[in-house]
Motif scaffolding. Sequence first.
Motif, PDB file in Angstrom:
ATOM      1  N   TYR A   1     -11.105  21.249  23.261  1.00 25.06           N
ATOM      2  CA  TYR A   1     -12.027  21.295  22.125  1.00 25.06           C
ATOM      3  C   TYR A   1     -13.466  21.274  22.622  1.00 25.06           C
ATOM      4  O   TYR A   1     -13.766  20.677  23.658  1.00 25.06           O
TER       5      TYR A   1
ATOM      6  N   GLU B   1     -16.754  19.751  18.455  1.00 29.97           N
ATOM      7  CA  GLU B   1     -15.477  19.334  17.855  1.00 29.97           C
ATOM      8  C   GLU B   1     -15.112  17.920  18.305  1.00 29.97           C
ATOM      9  O   GLU B   1     -14.656  17.100  17.502  1.00 29.97           O
TER      10      GLU B   1
ATOM     11  N   LYS C   1      -5.968  20.650  14.889  1.00 28.89           N
ATOM     12  CA  LYS C   1      -6.969  19.753  14.294  1.00 28.89           C
ATOM     13  C   LYS C   1      -6.400  18.946  13.125  1.00 28.89           C
ATOM     14  O   LYS C   1      -6.740  17.778  12.963  1.00 28.89           O
TER      15      LYS C   1
ATOM     16  N   ARG D   1      -6.679  14.966  12.814  1.00 34.36           N
ATOM     17  CA  ARG D   1      -7.382  14.302  11.716  1.00 34.36           C
ATOM     18  C   ARG D   1      -6.480  13.266  11.059  1.00 34.36           C
ATOM     19  O   ARG D   1      -6.940  12.213  10.649  1.00 34.36           O
TER      20      ARG D   1
END
Length: 128
Positions: A10, A14, A108, A112
């Motif tokens: 990333y 990010e 992602k 998260r």
Amino acid sequence: MANNSEKTRYSDAELQEFKEIILEKLRIAKEELSALTKSLNASNANGTDDTAGTFKTLEDGSATLEKEQTNQLAARQKKFIDNLEAALVRIENKTYGICRETGKLIPKERLRAVPHTTLSMEAKMKQY
């Protein structure tokens, strides 16, 4: 610009986004651990001075069970905090979000939801 299938890590931007998510989860987790610890300390103070008769036995058993459950919650919370802090180290090392089994980027959405994970769903499913 490389597409997602070629991407090996990333970007710094990010990583910063994930860092903010983790720091917020860490703040909340530490508050919850503090509340659990206070609860345990308060129950210790109440439990030792009580010298009432045997009719208190059932209540004492209930208090003991509650204390054990609180201890387990506190232990889980400590482990969660440790995992979040380890994730922050991976962010600093720029290895965050890379599956430790497959070497691929963890999506992602998964990060998260579970920001301390070190496994992609693909690798996680193989464990079962």
